[in-house]
Write a protein that holds these residues in place. Sequence first.
Motif, PDB file in Angstrom:
ATOM      1  N   GLY B 406     -13.366 120.515  71.725  1.00  0.00           N
ATOM      2  CA  GLY B 406     -13.010 120.359  73.211  1.00  0.00           C
ATOM      3  C   GLY B 406     -12.999 119.031  73.593  1.00  0.00           C
ATOM      4  N   MET B 502     -19.778 121.886  65.036  1.00  0.00           N
ATOM      5  CA  MET B 502     -20.337 122.459  66.309  1.00  0.00           C
ATOM      6  C   MET B 502     -20.003 121.702  67.411  1.00  0.00           C
ATOM      7  SD  MET B 502     -24.431 122.953  66.635  1.00  0.00           S
ATOM      8  CE  MET B 502     -25.217 124.152  67.631  1.00  0.00           C
ATOM      9  N   LEU B 503     -20.174 122.368  68.534  1.00  0.00           N
ATOM     10  CA  LEU B 503     -19.499 121.786  69.912  1.00  0.00           C
ATOM     11  C   LEU B 503     -21.055 121.951  70.823  1.00  0.00           C
ATOM     12  CD1 LEU B 503     -17.511 120.557  71.827  1.00  0.00           C
ATOM     13  CD2 LEU B 503     -17.823 122.864  73.089  1.00  0.00           C
ATOM     14  N   VAL B 504     -21.601 120.692  71.012  1.00  0.00           N
ATOM     15  CA  VAL B 504     -22.699 120.863  72.239  1.00  0.00           C
ATOM     16  C   VAL B 504     -22.122 119.899  73.180  1.00  0.00           C
ATOM     17  CG1 VAL B 504     -24.946 120.045  72.632  1.00  0.00           C
ATOM     18  CG2 VAL B 504     -24.546 121.062  70.451  1.00  0.00           C
ATOM     19  N   LEU B 505     -22.012 120.285  74.346  1.00  0.00           N
ATOM     20  CA  LEU B 505     -21.447 119.530  75.540  1.00  0.00           C
ATOM     21  C   LEU B 505     -22.575 119.684  76.476  1.00  0.00           C
ATOM     22  CD1 LEU B 505     -18.594 118.468  76.014  1.00  0.00           C
ATOM     23  CD2 LEU B 505     -18.130 120.685  77.047  1.00  0.00           C
ATOM     24  N   GLU B 506     -23.012 118.534  77.011  1.00  0.00           N
ATOM     25  CA  GLU B 506     -23.970 118.684  78.080  1.00  0.00           C
ATOM     26  C   GLU B 506     -23.164 118.535  79.207  1.00  0.00           C
ATOM     27  OE1 GLU B 506     -27.123 115.773  78.026  1.00  0.00           O
ATOM     28  OE2 GLU B 506     -27.814 116.531  79.697  1.00  0.00           O
ATOM     29  N   LEU B 507     -23.670 119.337  80.366  1.00  0.00           N
ATOM     30  CA  LEU B 507     -22.922 119.293  81.645  1.00  0.00           C
ATOM     31  C   LEU B 507     -23.970 118.747  82.536  1.00  0.00           C
ATOM     32  CD1 LEU B 507     -21.278 122.953  81.718  1.00  0.00           C
ATOM     33  CD2 LEU B 507     -20.278 120.752  80.785  1.00  0.00           C
TER      34      LEU B 507
END
Lengths: 73, 682
Positions: B406, B502-507
């Motif tokens: 993403g 793996m996707l880790v997206l901090e908002l």
Amino acid sequence: MRLSDMREHQSALITKIEDNSLNGRRLCDLGFIQGQRVKCTNIAMLGTPIAYEIQGAKIALRKTDARGIIVLP
Amino acid sequence: MNSRKTVLLMGNANVGKSTVFNEITGSHQHTGNWIGKTVDMARGSYYYKYTDYEIIDLPGTYSLLSFGNEEKIARDYLCFEDYDCVVCVVDCTNLRRNLGLVLQVLEVTDRIVLLLNLADEAKKKNITINEKLLSERLNIPVVTATAKSGKGINRLLEKIHLVCNDFHPESAYKTQYSGVLEYAVFQVEQGVERTIRTDKSSRFFAIRLLENDSSMCASFKDHFGENILSLSPLKEKLDDGKKALETYGISTEDFSTSIAKRLSNAVADISQSVVFSLPSKKEKRDKILDKLLLGKYTSLIFMILLLSFVLWLTIIGSSYPSQLLQTLFSNAETSLAEVMQGLGISEWVIDLTVFGILKVLLWVVAVMLPPMAVFFPLFSLLEELGILPRIAFNLDGAFEKCGACGKQALTTCMGYGCNAVGVTGCRIIDSPRERLVAVITNSLTPCNGRFPLLIAVISMFFTKNSVASAFILLLMLALSMSMTFLTSKILTKTVLKGQKGMLVLELPPFRKPNFIKVLGDTVREKILLVLLRAIIASAPAGLIIWLAANINVGSQSLLCTVADFLDPIGNFIGLDGVMVLAFILGLPANEIVIPVALMAYLSSGAIGDYSSLDSLKEILVLNGWTLKTAICTCVFSMFHFPCSTTILTIFKETKSVKWTLLSIVVPLLTGITLCTAISIIF
């Protein structure tokens, strides 16, 4: 119920981390640990990724990555 | 007392680590809301109380149980290098999430100063942290600070000074594990202590060895020798520890989970006792904003509006300065030529240097600088605001379907500004496979250099109405986006097969950006850099173009001869020989495609300005341009080989000829296929 199955705005308690791979451990580091409260805040257009509020932060995970966590609503 | 001391800066991404670094060293370095700004470790130095200090800014880290490349770099530095003090930077507004890392670092070393940064934001959010209590519980110095305004930095330097000179409390807080876990850890700790020589605490090593942490074991072997794990007494003690766990039926996984759980409980316990918070207005505002920005339908509208607005502002905001620069430069060229004539320099030298090399160079600057000066600050502004990660969130679903990450959405967006910058930006993608997909597909996004051509052709051949032409431009961008998806999918199904990362997206919470800083940073880091590279690339191109136009083969110039030769190929893909040649000569910068084509059509010896779009259209139509040529030119300008600056950057980032070549072939093939299809249909 799995973390990935939560509805928008639903809160739950994490009861088990099933994923024992590296990914599972990474989730632990991000705060997804047994006994933690988690809230599903937003689900993206295609159903993935999903944003969760955990320990005061907003973290988005893909649906497939969130499957390894069992929660109790 | 005058030996040099080394200080490490550690912390989660987004806690203002780099701001602290800049504040201490006075050097400048980009800080951003987006992860991965400090891949190459920044070093700086300062002088305090008769001592020289070197300070190293480690990559942003969530945890020492490393996953990403950067986290591994940070962990290995912390575990195996020499230093005198570690400064753990944490975000006051979210102590709970940051404290885990601090407790992990405490398992490696006692020499810590804890910096509670972003105190101003915490105050706004009605969060207070009892600094003294936290310091007592962890038994380490704690400093509250607002690095942005320099508040608390002096106290930090003082505490670092104390720790570096051994005036720190003897034993800092260590997380205690229960029963047999602690016993097993203790056994291995002793084994480590007696086997290897290190000034770090052996606790961290012991736990990782018991967990069978593969990445840590590998680094361990790297630093202490391949056979370190079979040396005695480490081997025996490690077996003892594992046996003890086995007796109680605790598997390696159970051990890992228990350790992680204990650590998190400790974090919860400590943070609960030191943090007081009241609900704030800001949270409510953030919630409403997120509802709009991340909502199922509103997000799409929002993104299209935002993209249109940014591009519109870039085009409008840069057209006048571009014209001004062009007039200015062309006057300067004329006067320079006159001066040179006055000095008695021969005519052809003036022609070559001024109207050949200098003209192309200045042309590129004039058309490239203004759009970049608008686009990149805007982009950085969105980054600082916290909007970019949200765009990645919205688009990730589609990218996942194509096997990509993403965060590629962001590198694609950067590509609208400049593909070279977009390619560099791909560093934010953790998985090497997905990073390559993003690098290779980046040139499918039209950059600022290609927009003027697109816009000119649209308004000449399709419509004069500005709203309608904006709509056509958006359609073209939609086409480029779908090609990005399609090629990503094809790449991940063929040459770049592999497991999904793996996707880790901090908002992050929305933050108010510092306009002046944003402007300064982008000018320094993106604009000047890209401009410099473009200048380096365009000067030789100017020379080649001038030579091609002024060397005669038979009755016409080399330029026209080559164009005639390329004509069949050009016709096949719906263009003509001149346009193909123009794209090839436009390799250093896409901005010169139209001027070069004009030069060939008019058989003139130098790149010429055109007075208006109407006169340009007249020339083009006279040379056989039809609607088909116009469409194919637009499509081909979106999909052809990347410019030379981008190619160089791709090679630098991938360090592989194979992937660089693929990055050239993929967009070129896309363009040729599409143009051929269009030319057959018409």
